[in-house]
Design an enzyme around this catalytic site. Structure first.
Site, PDB file in Angstrom:
ATOM      1  N   HIS A  12      34.641  41.834  38.563  1.00  0.00           N
ATOM      2  CA  HIS A  12      33.299  41.852  37.976  1.00  0.00           C
ATOM      3  C   HIS A  12      33.124  43.102  37.109  1.00  0.00           C
ATOM      4  O   HIS A  12      32.562  43.044  36.011  1.00  0.00           O
ATOM      5  CB  HIS A  12      32.238  41.882  39.075  1.00  0.00           C
ATOM      6  CG  HIS A  12      32.022  40.580  39.770  1.00  0.00           C
ATOM      7  ND1 HIS A  12      31.740  39.411  39.104  1.00  0.00           N
ATOM      8  CD2 HIS A  12      32.017  40.267  41.100  1.00  0.00           C
ATOM      9  CE1 HIS A  12      31.573  38.434  39.987  1.00  0.00           C
ATOM     10  NE2 HIS A  12      31.745  38.923  41.199  1.00  0.00           N
ATOM     11  N   HIS A  47      34.646  42.764  33.823  1.00  0.00           N
ATOM     12  CA  HIS A  47      33.845  41.881  32.976  1.00  0.00           C
ATOM     13  C   HIS A  47      32.748  42.692  32.273  1.00  0.00           C
ATOM     14  O   HIS A  47      32.394  42.405  31.129  1.00  0.00           O
ATOM     15  CB  HIS A  47      33.229  40.777  33.841  1.00  0.00           C
ATOM     16  CG  HIS A  47      32.850  39.546  33.092  1.00  0.00           C
ATOM     17  ND1 HIS A  47      32.313  38.440  33.710  1.00  0.00           N
ATOM     18  CD2 HIS A  47      32.905  39.228  31.779  1.00  0.00           C
ATOM     19  CE1 HIS A  47      32.065  37.499  32.813  1.00  0.00           C
ATOM     20  NE2 HIS A  47      32.411  37.953  31.630  1.00  0.00           N
ATOM     21  N   HIS A  58      38.394  41.876  43.918  1.00  0.00           N
ATOM     22  CA  HIS A  58      37.381  40.915  43.476  1.00  0.00           C
ATOM     23  C   HIS A  58      36.234  41.618  42.751  1.00  0.00           C
ATOM     24  O   HIS A  58      35.880  41.253  41.623  1.00  0.00           O
ATOM     25  CB  HIS A  58      36.843  40.155  44.689  1.00  0.00           C
ATOM     26  CG  HIS A  58      35.740  39.188  44.365  1.00  0.00           C
ATOM     27  ND1 HIS A  58      35.943  37.833  44.249  1.00  0.00           N
ATOM     28  CD2 HIS A  58      34.413  39.384  44.127  1.00  0.00           C
ATOM     29  CE1 HIS A  58      34.800  37.242  43.945  1.00  0.00           C
ATOM     30  NE2 HIS A  58      33.855  38.158  43.867  1.00  0.00           N
ATOM     31  N   GLU A  59      35.649  42.598  43.400  1.00  0.00           N
ATOM     32  CA  GLU A  59      34.491  43.264  42.801  1.00  0.00           C
ATOM     33  C   GLU A  59      34.875  44.020  41.536  1.00  0.00           C
ATOM     34  O   GLU A  59      34.071  44.133  40.603  1.00  0.00           O
ATOM     35  CB  GLU A  59      33.825  44.200  43.815  1.00  0.00           C
ATOM     36  CG  GLU A  59      33.191  43.483  44.994  1.00  0.00           C
ATOM     37  CD  GLU A  59      32.198  42.410  44.583  1.00  0.00           C
ATOM     38  OE1 GLU A  59      31.544  42.553  43.532  1.00  0.00           O
ATOM     39  OE2 GLU A  59      32.068  41.408  45.313  1.00  0.00           O
TER      40      GLU A  59
END
Length: 702
Positions: free
Chosen positions: A489, A492, A485-486
């Site tokens: 980010h 991104h 998940h992290e």
């Protein structure tokens, strides 16, 4: 570049500009922060000097006698304030991940000055006049789509910050900004102290029965670290549910651990957060009304993908009934398992995870202890998280031990494009510390920008339980999901290809920023990825296929709990921020009880993921009236995952498409346009319900 810093408000006095580690761009690769040269005492002076320099640059822009142009006003605002950006980026991460009393005092001292800095810019009538002039004639300017978005973003920021208010209302707004910032800092510091103090201290190892030998050793080490040799300590995670509740067989210990978590910030002492929260909610409502909105939720949602609080609330409300039904089905199973285990009392919230694990084992023959030996944290990172990024986006990674960090636990990697060109740096700070804020997050030390000529430097931070010295560095499968998940980010930020800092990377709406991160979680269970990282820490043997099959079959298990605790927290957040400014300050516990009862969810057995008094996302972070974003973006990413599955799955071509149409774009386009370009349709709810086991129908054929 200019970034909004939402803290407090007070008179800003000039700072003496001293030579320091933030005066010039770092000479390290990618301009990474020189943590080997930065002292705690450097942050305050650097940020004050950065504000002074920034305001001088802004003053030149506002007072220019030249007619406003996109370059001499908007681009100039993007370029100014670089020293402040450098200092703030480093300080913001260290103050959250490795704080100490000196850094906390710096936060308190800087808060009023930082808010005054914001107000000095956004409430400057000359600067506002230049921005408004450009916006009023935007259709006549030769702007690219990205430039038009940047101009529109600045215009809305000024309006939302009060540029159109009367002088009297601006004076009141400054006072509200000051109070809210100070209260936010107070909340964060109270909660950090309360969470540390509420750690459960136990006297005997038998009270930890079920935790396993490694777990007991870790609890003993945590006790020694606190000067409590001979005892055992279970530190609290930031959420209501605690890892130990799944395995502790002593019901009294489970009850004590739940109570410590649930009441951590409600001890009627200096670290009780309730009065602070009540005041924050009241002042936010007043601030929203001053700016022309009936509630804070209405104010907060205007620049989100959902657009209105009514849309977000309708979205959440539509999920209550199917989630409550799932909770009812799961509760019956768990109650039966508890009864079979000899529990004659009523089921309590501290029983759910323990008996859910028994049900999981009975239904799927799956136990967390079966999977952990195959999940060495660094193997998961290098051969799982990184491998997936390579397969999707062509990235490669090389560990760097020569880049200074702010803590020895951190690992740093250089990231390269498929053609070998350098892309950026990524830091990983995974282990829990008492001086680290709870939860997990991504931070950017240096943002990508073609205008500034910078490449990204990002970090991932988490709070995984650190093993005792000499024990293997193993994590749970939930931790693995967090890592993916992290890093979503991080991707991104790393794969950003924007011109302007304010629109690049993760500078997007809350209900869009969680989209890439939640989407990236899918690759944790992708067979080709799992086969690379799920290997026994001692033998290197791959996870047996029967165990992999069990994980797949159990993927939708306990979603009434997992999704339910998230949904009730989102509803609680929206209810708090839908309060009118006309109402008196609320009694926190009474308001919370009424709000949760209104959801129809089984909060008696499945409490919200965060109780009001320790809901750091909304009282101390940037998710006020925004926690729904985790569920909204889950809907978005499940739609995109459906698109992937119907177009060949995890392929390099599909990864490049996602990179080109989403990850690289930042906020250079409207979010709905980006989504439709990627999938060919508007968001649909069915893929989310199906992925959570709340809808049985198969995917629609397109």
């Amino acid at each position: 570049m200019f970034r909004i810093i939402l803290l407090a408000s007070a008179a800003l006095t000039p700072a003496t500009v001293l030579a320091g580690p933030f005066d010039q761009p770092s000479t390290l690769p990618y301009e990474a922060p020189p943590f080997d040269k930065i002292r705690d005492s450097d942050y305050g002076p650097a940020i004050e000097a950065g504000m002074t320099a920034s305001l001088a640059e802004v003053r030149q822009i506002a007072d220019s006698k030249a007619a406003p142009t996109f370059d001499n006003t908007i681009v100039a605002l993007e370029k100014q304030g670089q020293m402040l950006d450098r200092a703030q980026a480093a300080f913001g991460q260290v103050a959250q991940a490795n704080t100490n009393p000196a850094l906390q005092e710096t936060q308190k001292a800087l808060g009023p000055k930082l808010a005054a800095y914001n107000d000095a810019i956004f409430l400057d009538p000359r600067l506002w006049a230049r921005v408004k002039t450009l916006h009023d004639r935007q259709d006549k300017l030769p702007l690219t789509g990205e430039q038009a978005m940047l101009l529109d973003t600045y215009y809305k920021q000024f309006v939302r910050a009060g540029a159109q208010l009367s002088a009297a209302d601006q004076t009141r707004l400054r006072a509200l900004n000051k109070q809210l910032s100070s209260l936010g800092i107070a909340f964060r510091q109270k909660l950090l102290a309360a969470t540390k103090a509420a750690a459960l201290v136990l006297d005997r190892p038998e009270q930890l029965s079920g935790l396993g030998k490694d777990g007991v050793a870790t609890a003993a080490q945590d006790a020694r670290d606190r000067g409590l040799a001979g005892k055992y300590v279970l530190p609290l995670q930031n959420t209501t549910d605690q890892p130990g509740l799944q395995s502790l067989s002593d019901r009294a210990t489970r009850a004590a651990l739940f109570d410590a978590s649930w009441n951590r910030a409600e001890q009627a002492g200096v670290n009780d957060t309730r009065a602070t929260i009540g005041e924050i909610a009241k002042l936010r409502a007043e601030r929203a009304r001053l700016l022309g909105f009936p509630t804070y939720a209405d104010y907060a949602l205007t620049e989100q993908m959902a657009k209105t609080s009514r849309t977000a609330l309708a979205f959440l409300n539509g999920l209550d009934a199917p989630t409550a039904a799932a909770q009812g089905r799961e509760r019956a199973e768990i109650q039966a398992a508890a009864k079979a285990d000899g529990l004659t009392d009523a089921l309590k919230p501290w029983d759910w995870s323990y008996y859910a694990e028994k049900v999981r084992k009975a239904k799927y023959d799956l136990n967390e202890d079966d999977t952990k030996p195959y999940l060495n944290i660094w193997n998961v990172l290098e051969n799982g998280v990184f491998y997936a990024a390579g397969k999707m986006y062509g990235l490669t990674f090389k560990r760097r031990t020569d880049i200074p960090t702010y803590h020895p636990d951190i690992r740093t990697y250089e990231v390269f494009e498929e053609n070998g060109q350098p892309l950026g740096l990524a830091y990983f700070d995974y282990w829990k510390r008492d001086n680290k804020a709870g939860g997990a997050w991504m931070n950017s030390f240096v943002g990508q920008s073609r205008l500034m000529g910078t490449k990204p430097v990002v970090s991932n931070t988490a709070n995984f339980t650190k093993p005792a010295s000499g024990q293997p560095e193993l994590v749970t499968f939930e931790d693995v999901r967090t890592m993916f998940h992290e890093f979503g980010h991080a991707l991104h930020g790393l794969l950003s290809n924007g011109t302007y800092p304010s629109l690049a990377g993760t500078s997007v709406a809350r209900d869009f920023v969680e989209f890439p991160s939640q989407f990236n979680e899918h690759w944790a269970l992708e067979p080709t990825v799992l086969a690379r990282y799920a290997r026994h820490y001692q033998t290197g043997a791959p996870m047996p296929q029967p165990l992999v099959d069990k994980i797949d079959r159990a993927a939708k298990f306990n979603q009434g709990f997992t999704f339910g605790e998230l949904l009730s927290a989102a509803q609680l957040d929206m209810t708090w921020h839908s309060v009118s400014a006309d109402l008196p300050q609320q009694d926190v516990d009474a308001f919370e009880a009424k709000a949760l009862a209104g959801t129809g969810l089984d909060v008696a057995h499945v409490p919200p993921r965060y109780r009001t008094s320790y809901f750091s996302h909304v009282w101390g972070g940037g998710y006020a009236a925004g926690y729904y974003a985790y569920i909204w973006t889950d809907m978005i990413e499940e739609n995109v995952y459906d698109w992937f599955q119907s177009h060949g799955g995890m392929t390099r071509a599909n990864g490049q498409r996602f990179r080109d149409l989403v990850l690289s774009k930042g906020h250079s386009q409207d979010y709905s346009v980006m989504f439709r370009t990627m999938t060919g349709h508007d968001p649909e709810l069915a893929p989310l319900l199906r992925s959570r086991g709340l809808l049985a129908e198969p995917p629609a054929t397109r």
